[in-house]
Write a protein that holds these residues in place. Structure first.
Motif, PDB file in Angstrom:
ATOM      1  N   HIS A 107      61.998 -35.227  21.919  1.00  0.00           N
ATOM      2  CA  HIS A 107      61.771 -35.724  23.277  1.00  0.00           C
ATOM      3  C   HIS A 107      62.292 -37.155  23.452  1.00  0.00           C
ATOM      4  O   HIS A 107      62.583 -37.563  24.565  1.00  0.00           O
ATOM      5  CB  HIS A 107      60.293 -35.607  23.692  1.00  0.00           C
ATOM      6  CG  HIS A 107      59.367 -36.542  23.005  1.00  0.00           C
ATOM      7  ND1 HIS A 107      58.762 -36.235  21.808  1.00  0.00           N
ATOM      8  CD2 HIS A 107      58.942 -37.769  23.352  1.00  0.00           C
ATOM      9  CE1 HIS A 107      57.985 -37.243  21.455  1.00  0.00           C
ATOM     10  NE2 HIS A 107      58.078 -38.192  22.360  1.00  0.00           N
ATOM     11  N   ILE A 108      62.467 -37.884  22.379  1.00  0.00           N
ATOM     12  CA  ILE A 108      63.029 -39.242  22.465  1.00  0.00           C
ATOM     13  C   ILE A 108      64.514 -39.153  22.849  1.00  0.00           C
ATOM     14  O   ILE A 108      64.975 -39.856  23.744  1.00  0.00           O
ATOM     15  CB  ILE A 108      62.838 -40.012  21.138  1.00  0.00           C
ATOM     16  CG1 ILE A 108      61.350 -40.180  20.816  1.00  0.00           C
ATOM     17  CG2 ILE A 108      63.575 -41.334  21.164  1.00  0.00           C
ATOM     18  CD1 ILE A 108      60.573 -41.034  21.809  1.00  0.00           C
ATOM     19  N   LEU A 109      65.262 -38.285  22.165  1.00  0.00           N
ATOM     20  CA  LEU A 109      66.683 -38.118  22.493  1.00  0.00           C
ATOM     21  C   LEU A 109      66.843 -37.540  23.898  1.00  0.00           C
ATOM     22  O   LEU A 109      67.732 -37.960  24.657  1.00  0.00           O
ATOM     23  CB  LEU A 109      67.378 -37.218  21.470  1.00  0.00           C
ATOM     24  CG  LEU A 109      67.398 -37.718  20.029  1.00  0.00           C
ATOM     25  CD1 LEU A 109      68.102 -36.706  19.127  1.00  0.00           C
ATOM     26  CD2 LEU A 109      68.036 -39.072  19.929  1.00  0.00           C
ATOM     27  N   PHE A 110      65.969 -36.592  24.251  1.00  0.00           N
ATOM     28  CA  PHE A 110      66.001 -36.026  25.597  1.00  0.00           C
ATOM     29  C   PHE A 110      65.713 -37.114  26.634  1.00  0.00           C
ATOM     30  O   PHE A 110      66.398 -37.208  27.655  1.00  0.00           O
ATOM     31  CB  PHE A 110      64.996 -34.879  25.742  1.00  0.00           C
ATOM     32  CG  PHE A 110      64.939 -34.333  27.136  1.00  0.00           C
ATOM     33  CD1 PHE A 110      65.842 -33.364  27.543  1.00  0.00           C
ATOM     34  CD2 PHE A 110      64.005 -34.805  28.055  1.00  0.00           C
ATOM     35  CE1 PHE A 110      65.812 -32.865  28.847  1.00  0.00           C
ATOM     36  CE2 PHE A 110      63.970 -34.318  29.355  1.00  0.00           C
ATOM     37  CZ  PHE A 110      64.878 -33.343  29.752  1.00  0.00           C
ATOM     38  N   ALA A 111      64.704 -37.942  26.377  1.00  0.00           N
ATOM     39  CA  ALA A 111      64.334 -38.998  27.329  1.00  0.00           C
ATOM     40  C   ALA A 111      65.464 -39.999  27.527  1.00  0.00           C
ATOM     41  O   ALA A 111      65.722 -40.450  28.652  1.00  0.00           O
ATOM     42  CB  ALA A 111      63.069 -39.712  26.859  1.00  0.00           C
ATOM     43  N   GLN A 112      66.159 -40.353  26.443  1.00  0.00           N
ATOM     44  CA  GLN A 112      67.301 -41.265  26.572  1.00  0.00           C
ATOM     45  C   GLN A 112      68.356 -40.637  27.477  1.00  0.00           C
ATOM     46  O   GLN A 112      68.848 -41.263  28.423  1.00  0.00           O
ATOM     47  CB  GLN A 112      67.901 -41.589  25.204  1.00  0.00           C
ATOM     48  CG  GLN A 112      69.110 -42.507  25.296  1.00  0.00           C
ATOM     49  CD  GLN A 112      69.859 -42.667  23.979  1.00  0.00           C
ATOM     50  OE1 GLN A 112      69.731 -41.841  23.071  1.00  0.00           O
ATOM     51  NE2 GLN A 112      70.640 -43.733  23.874  1.00  0.00           N
ATOM     52  N   ALA A 113      68.698 -39.381  27.212  1.00  0.00           N
ATOM     53  CA  ALA A 113      69.741 -38.693  27.986  1.00  0.00           C
ATOM     54  C   ALA A 113      69.309 -38.472  29.436  1.00  0.00           C
ATOM     55  O   ALA A 113      70.080 -38.732  30.368  1.00  0.00           O
ATOM     56  CB  ALA A 113      70.079 -37.356  27.326  1.00  0.00           C
ATOM     57  N   ASN A 114      68.084 -38.026  29.641  1.00  0.00           N
ATOM     58  CA  ASN A 114      67.605 -37.733  30.989  1.00  0.00           C
ATOM     59  C   ASN A 114      67.513 -39.008  31.825  1.00  0.00           C
ATOM     60  O   ASN A 114      67.936 -39.025  32.985  1.00  0.00           O
ATOM     61  CB  ASN A 114      66.241 -37.037  30.925  1.00  0.00           C
ATOM     62  CG  ASN A 114      65.791 -36.562  32.282  1.00  0.00           C
ATOM     63  OD1 ASN A 114      66.463 -35.761  32.921  1.00  0.00           O
ATOM     64  ND2 ASN A 114      64.652 -37.064  32.731  1.00  0.00           N
ATOM     65  N   SER A 115      66.984 -40.084  31.253  1.00  0.00           N
ATOM     66  CA  SER A 115      66.881 -41.332  32.024  1.00  0.00           C
ATOM     67  C   SER A 115      68.266 -41.882  32.357  1.00  0.00           C
ATOM     68  O   SER A 115      68.477 -42.447  33.431  1.00  0.00           O
ATOM     69  CB  SER A 115      66.029 -42.372  31.290  1.00  0.00           C
ATOM     70  OG  SER A 115      66.635 -42.835  30.108  1.00  0.00           O
ATOM     71  N   LEU A 116      69.230 -41.678  31.466  1.00  0.00           N
ATOM     72  CA  LEU A 116      70.598 -42.117  31.742  1.00  0.00           C
ATOM     73  C   LEU A 116      71.207 -41.304  32.884  1.00  0.00           C
ATOM     74  O   LEU A 116      71.845 -41.861  33.780  1.00  0.00           O
ATOM     75  CB  LEU A 116      71.440 -41.981  30.469  1.00  0.00           C
ATOM     76  CG  LEU A 116      72.788 -42.676  30.447  1.00  0.00           C
ATOM     77  CD1 LEU A 116      72.647 -44.181  30.631  1.00  0.00           C
ATOM     78  CD2 LEU A 116      73.505 -42.375  29.135  1.00  0.00           C
ATOM     79  N   ALA A 117      70.968 -39.987  32.876  1.00  0.00           N
ATOM     80  CA  ALA A 117      71.477 -39.121  33.947  1.00  0.00           C
ATOM     81  C   ALA A 117      70.880 -39.515  35.295  1.00  0.00           C
ATOM     82  O   ALA A 117      71.588 -39.567  36.306  1.00  0.00           O
ATOM     83  CB  ALA A 117      71.160 -37.658  33.635  1.00  0.00           C
ATOM     84  N   ILE A 118      69.607 -39.831  35.328  1.00  0.00           N
ATOM     85  CA  ILE A 118      68.938 -40.249  36.565  1.00  0.00           C
ATOM     86  C   ILE A 118      69.451 -41.619  37.011  1.00  0.00           C
ATOM     87  O   ILE A 118      69.732 -41.844  38.192  1.00  0.00           O
ATOM     88  CB  ILE A 118      67.403 -40.302  36.363  1.00  0.00           C
ATOM     89  CG1 ILE A 118      66.845 -38.922  36.067  1.00  0.00           C
ATOM     90  CG2 ILE A 118      66.708 -40.957  37.550  1.00  0.00           C
ATOM     91  CD1 ILE A 118      66.830 -37.975  37.215  1.00  0.00           C
ATOM     92  N   ALA A 119      69.576 -42.552  36.062  1.00  0.00           N
ATOM     93  CA  ALA A 119      69.958 -43.930  36.393  1.00  0.00           C
ATOM     94  C   ALA A 119      71.334 -44.024  37.027  1.00  0.00           C
ATOM     95  O   ALA A 119      71.581 -44.915  37.832  1.00  0.00           O
ATOM     96  CB  ALA A 119      69.906 -44.805  35.139  1.00  0.00           C
TER      97      ALA A 119
END
Length: 189
Positions: A107-119
């Motif tokens: 979930h850490i790697l997912f959170a990095q990727a997901n927050s980048l996609a949103i940002a």
């Protein structure tokens, strides 16, 4: 055979100019000297440590994130072109990993990727509506994950298709395809 100090320092400067995110450890291995020698060379050349170089590059290359606050982006954003592309770096710390084996939680790697996609969405509100992810290898404590996001398309229904690839060095460790909804359905340029 040792390279003269002046030559090593010139090459060090060129290397850091080409890749400001290179670590002292990597530089030491590349030049066949100790980490302390690299640090002393950087000090003489007035080259800041890695964290300061990252912050400097980030302030030069960032558009203003509209969808998240800086603290909501997982990792350190170093590049952002709204509605186009973004890059973040995340140093995997013990608190990001399972204590038994020092492997980063997914979930850490997912959170990095997901927050980048949103940002990278140029809107006041953006939400992930769908994600298709693949973890291609385990990431360990002490490794640095570089996530690179690219917008593949903007659809008429207000959704954007974004691909995020995360790397440790040259090795891909995560791939995610995200569909992100934007609150404004104005046509994206």
């Amino acid at each position: 055979m040792r390279v003269p100090k002046k030559d090593r320092q010139r090459e060090l400067l060129e290397t850091i100019e080409q890749n400001p995110f290179i670590t002292d450890e990597t530089l030491a291995a590349q030049f066949g000297v100790s980490i302390q020698t690299i640090r002393l060379d950087r000090m003489e050349l007035k080259i800041p440590e890695l964290r300061e170089r990252i912050k400097h590059v980030a302030t030069e290359r960032l558009d203003d994130v509209r969808t998240l606050t800086a603290s909501e982006v997982i990792g350190e954003m170093i590049d952002l072109k709204l509605d186009a592309s973004a890059i973040s770096i995340l140093e995997i710390l013990p608190e990001h990993a399972f204590s038994r084996n020092a492997i980063a939680r997914g979930h850490i790697l997912f959170a990095q990727a997901n927050s980048l996609a949103i940002a990278l969405i140029d809107d006041e509100l953006a939400l992930t509506t769908k994600a298709n992810v693949q973890f291609t290898r385990s990431v360990r404590v002490g490794e640095r994950v570089v996530a690179k996001a690219s917008v593949m398309s903007h659809r008429q229904d207000g959704r954007s298709e974004i691909v995020v690839e995360s790397f440790v060095g040259e090795e891909c460790v995560f791939i995610g395809e995200f569909t992100v909804y934007r609150s404004s359905k104005e046509e994206v340029r």
